[in-house]
Motif scaffolding. Sequence first.
Motif, short mmCIF file in Angstrom:
data_model
loop_
_atom_site.label_atom_id
_atom_site.label_comp_id
_atom_site.label_asym_id
_atom_site.label_seq_id
_atom_site.Cartn_x
_atom_site.Cartn_y
_atom_site.Cartn_z
N LEU A 68 -7.10 5.35 -2.73
CA LEU A 68 -5.91 6.02 -3.25
C LEU A 68 -6.09 6.36 -4.73
O LEU A 68 -5.72 7.45 -5.17
CB LEU A 68 -4.68 5.13 -3.06
N GLU A 69 -6.67 5.43 -5.48
CA GLU A 69 -6.90 5.70 -6.89
C GLU A 69 -7.91 6.84 -7.08
O GLU A 69 -7.71 7.72 -7.92
CB GLU A 69 -7.41 4.45 -7.60
N THR A 70 -8.96 6.82 -6.29
CA THR A 70 -9.96 7.89 -6.37
C THR A 70 -9.34 9.25 -6.02
O THR A 70 -9.61 10.24 -6.70
CB THR A 70 -11.14 7.59 -5.42
N ALA A 71 -8.52 9.27 -4.99
CA ALA A 71 -7.85 10.52 -4.61
C ALA A 71 -6.95 11.02 -5.74
O ALA A 71 -6.91 12.22 -6.03
CB ALA A 71 -7.05 10.31 -3.33
N TYR A 72 -6.25 10.09 -6.36
CA TYR A 72 -5.37 10.48 -7.48
C TYR A 72 -6.20 11.03 -8.64
O TYR A 72 -5.87 12.07 -9.21
CB TYR A 72 -4.55 9.28 -7.94
N MET A 73 -7.28 10.36 -8.98
CA MET A 73 -8.13 10.80 -10.08
C MET A 73 -8.74 12.17 -9.79
O MET A 73 -8.81 13.03 -10.68
CB MET A 73 -9.23 9.78 -10.37
N LEU B 140 0.82 -1.21 0.00
CA LEU B 140 0.00 0.00 0.00
C LEU B 140 0.86 1.26 0.00
O LEU B 140 0.53 2.24 -0.67
CB LEU B 140 -0.96 0.00 1.19
N ASN B 141 1.95 1.23 0.73
CA ASN B 141 2.86 2.39 0.73
C ASN B 141 3.49 2.58 -0.65
O ASN B 141 3.66 3.71 -1.11
CB ASN B 141 3.94 2.23 1.80
N LYS B 142 3.82 1.47 -1.29
CA LYS B 142 4.39 1.54 -2.64
C LYS B 142 3.38 2.14 -3.61
O LYS B 142 3.72 3.00 -4.43
CB LYS B 142 4.81 0.15 -3.10
N LEU B 143 2.12 1.72 -3.50
CA LEU B 143 1.06 2.26 -4.35
C LEU B 143 0.85 3.75 -4.08
O LEU B 143 0.73 4.55 -5.01
CB LEU B 143 -0.24 1.49 -4.12
N HIS B 144 0.82 4.13 -2.81
CA HIS B 144 0.66 5.53 -2.44
C HIS B 144 1.81 6.36 -3.01
O HIS B 144 1.59 7.45 -3.57
CB HIS B 144 0.61 5.67 -0.92
N ASN B 145 3.03 5.87 -2.88
CA ASN B 145 4.18 6.60 -3.40
C ASN B 145 4.11 6.76 -4.92
O ASN B 145 4.49 7.82 -5.45
CB ASN B 145 5.48 5.91 -3.01
N GLU B 146 3.61 5.75 -5.61
CA GLU B 146 3.47 5.82 -7.06
C GLU B 146 2.43 6.87 -7.46
O GLU B 146 2.67 7.70 -8.34
CB GLU B 146 3.09 4.46 -7.63
N TYR B 147 1.28 6.86 -6.80
CA TYR B 147 0.26 7.86 -7.10
C TYR B 147 0.76 9.27 -6.75
O TYR B 147 0.49 10.22 -7.47
CB TYR B 147 -1.04 7.58 -6.34
N TYR B 148 1.49 9.38 -5.65
CA TYR B 148 2.03 10.68 -5.25
C TYR B 148 3.02 11.18 -6.32
O TYR B 148 2.99 12.36 -6.70
CB TYR B 148 2.72 10.60 -3.90
N ARG B 149 3.88 10.29 -6.79
CA ARG B 149 4.86 10.67 -7.82
C ARG B 149 4.17 11.14 -9.09
O ARG B 149 4.53 12.16 -9.67
CB ARG B 149 5.78 9.49 -8.13
N ARG B 150 3.14 10.40 -9.50
CA ARG B 150 2.40 10.79 -10.70
C ARG B 150 1.70 12.13 -10.51
O ARG B 150 1.69 12.96 -11.42
CB ARG B 150 1.35 9.73 -11.04
N ALA B 151 1.11 12.33 -9.34
CA ALA B 151 0.44 13.60 -9.06
C ALA B 151 1.46 14.73 -9.03
O ALA B 151 1.17 15.84 -9.51
CB ALA B 151 -0.31 13.52 -7.74
N ASP B 152 2.63 14.48 -8.50
CA ASP B 152 3.68 15.49 -8.44
C ASP B 152 4.12 15.88 -9.85
O ASP B 152 4.39 17.05 -10.11
CB ASP B 152 4.86 14.98 -7.62
N GLU B 153 4.20 14.91 -10.75
CA GLU B 153 4.57 15.21 -12.12
C GLU B 153 3.56 16.12 -12.79
O GLU B 153 3.90 16.91 -13.66
CB GLU B 153 4.69 13.91 -12.93
N ARG C 197 -2.65 18.55 -3.55
CA ARG C 197 -4.08 18.25 -3.61
C ARG C 197 -4.31 16.76 -3.36
O ARG C 197 -5.23 16.38 -2.64
CB ARG C 197 -4.65 18.66 -4.96
N TYR C 198 -3.47 15.91 -3.95
CA TYR C 198 -3.57 14.46 -3.73
C TYR C 198 -3.42 14.14 -2.24
O TYR C 198 -4.22 13.40 -1.67
CB TYR C 198 -2.52 13.72 -4.55
N GLU C 199 -2.42 14.71 -1.61
CA GLU C 199 -2.18 14.47 -0.18
C GLU C 199 -3.37 14.91 0.66
O GLU C 199 -3.78 14.22 1.59
CB GLU C 199 -0.92 15.20 0.30
N SER C 200 -3.92 16.07 0.35
CA SER C 200 -5.05 16.56 1.15
C SER C 200 -6.28 15.67 0.97
O SER C 200 -7.03 15.44 1.92
CB SER C 200 -5.38 18.00 0.80
#
Length: 72
Positions: free
Chosen positions: A58-63, A23-36, A42-45
């Motif tokens: 996590l996917e919904t937050a990223y979307m 789950l941490n790996k998935l969160h870090n991946e979504y965070y990296r994509r959002a950062d790009e 916004r993703y973190e909030s």
Amino acid sequence: MTFFLIIAFALIVVGRLLLRKSLNKLHNEYYRRADERGCAERYESIVRLYNSRDPRVLETAYMEAISCTKAA
């Protein structure tokens, strides 16, 4: 009998650690994509708002986070 209880307990602990790691790996991946895309804050909030580490959340937050960049 106690041997089997110890093995079961160890499997539960190891399973939970592996789940947390994935789950941490998935969160870090979504965070990296959002950062790009420039919307990591916004993703973190959104993740904090949902207060969950469920993969679907996590996917919904990223979307939701990247939806703000599509119009821009």
